[in-house]
Design an enzyme around this catalytic site. Structure first.
Site: not given
Ligand code: UDP
Length: 318
Positions: A147, A13
């Site tokens: 993450y 993206f």
């Protein structure tokens, strides 16, 4: 001579929007992606251009790029909570080993390196809105830890290369960003709600929906990244839109925009360690970069809705 830029995660993206921007700025763009969560369709339109090349490569393995490189932008990573739950090891590797490989490449080529860090370094924040000098409240062993800690390591090793090797580095902390080319099924709230509203399903509000996020339109983010790269500022900078909204109110905004009478709100359990609030303090970005977001949530949502109207009907619901 045009600048040569390596963009990792180029088929994702953000990577694809960055590739567009740097091509528009007259740069030669080398896109790199292992297509784990990226989609080649996002950059298909760039393939005919002489200023664009693509390497199908996993940056957690040794990275080789021939020729000079002025800039390296490291945007490769699974980036949605369901993605990093499914791919915890790859998430850790791309943020740690991948960043190390790219820093080594930047040092060898004398490039300026910008890394995509995240508001997740603040975890479930105890300071609100979040300023860059807040150290965060992260659970290292929770589902988001893979993450969050990879990104925290990424910041640490990037600063180490900066101070020890004198490498030119830039660190952006990205807050929730949205826009066309988000993956319909990436599990994040905005694609999930739009897809559910378009299909006339229940909008899955997690918990009671009182948790907040602050959504930034992708064009604003890309402008912030561009300015930071060209600046001489090597400390982390928040880029995001401080316009904060609760998830429940956001669901209502999507319902109002799509206007599908079959769509409605349903509740699902709140995921573990889901941050209760999130909103960037962007004073630093204003001061150092002269940057602030220009696109309102309503306008950005309209533009993104146009995209989802096209792609949701052709996407398998899973
Ligand atoms: N969320 C939700 N329903 C969904 C997906 C997400 O209510 O179908 C909530 C999630 O619990 C979180 C917020 O929306 O509080 C943003 O989630 P997202 O996965 O988009 O990104 P995050 O900001 O948590 O990384």
């Amino acid at each position: 001579m045009s600048k040569r830029v390596l963009i990792t995660g180029a088929a994702g993206f953000l990577g694809s929007h960055l590739s567009d921007r740097f091509i528009k700025e007259g740069c030669h763009v080398i896109g790199m992606d292992n297509l784990l969560t990226g989609d080649i369709k996002n950059i298909e339109h760039l393939f005919p251009l002489k200023q664009f090349e693509f390497y199908h490569h996993d940056v957690s393995k040794y990275v080789h790029v021939p020729g000079e490189l002025d800039y390296i932008l490291h945007f490769a990573s699974p980036a949605s909570p369901i993605d990093y739950l499914k791919m915890p090891i790859q998430t850790m590797k791309v943020g740690s080993l991948g960043t190390h490989n790219l820093l080594g490449l930047a040092k060898a080529k004398n490039s300026r390196m910008l890394i995509a860090s995240t508001s997740e370094v603040y975890g479930d924040p105890l300071v609100h809105p979040q300023t860059e000098d807040y150290w965060g409240n992260v659970n290292p062993i929770g589902p988001r830890g893979v993450y969050d800690e990879a990104k925290r390591f990424q910041e640490a090793i990037t600063m180490a290369y900066h101070t020890y090797h004198g490498l030119e580095t830039r660190i952006i902390r990205i807050f929730n960003t949205y826009g066309p080319r988000m993956r319909v099924n990436d599990g994040r709230v905005l694609p999930a709600f739009f897809a559910q509203a378009i299909r006339g399903e229940g909008l899955t509000v997690f918990g009671d929906g009182s948790q907040t996020r602050s959504f930034c339109y992708v064009d604003d983010l890309v402008e912030g990244i561009y300015r930071l790269l060209l600046s001489d500022y090597s400390q982390p900078v928040n880029i995001g839109n401080p316009d904060e909204v609760s998830i429940l109110d956001f669901a209502q905004e999507v319902l109002d925009m799509v206007g599908n009478p079959d769509a409605h709100v349903i509740n699902k359990p709140l995921p573990t360690d889901d941050p209760k609030v999130r909103r960037p303090n962007i004073s630093l970005a204003k001061e150092v970069l002269g940057w602030e977001p220009k696109v309102s949530r309503h306008e950005g949502m309209l533009r993104t809705y146009e995209y989802f109207k096209k792609v949701v009907p052709t996407t398998v619901n899973n």
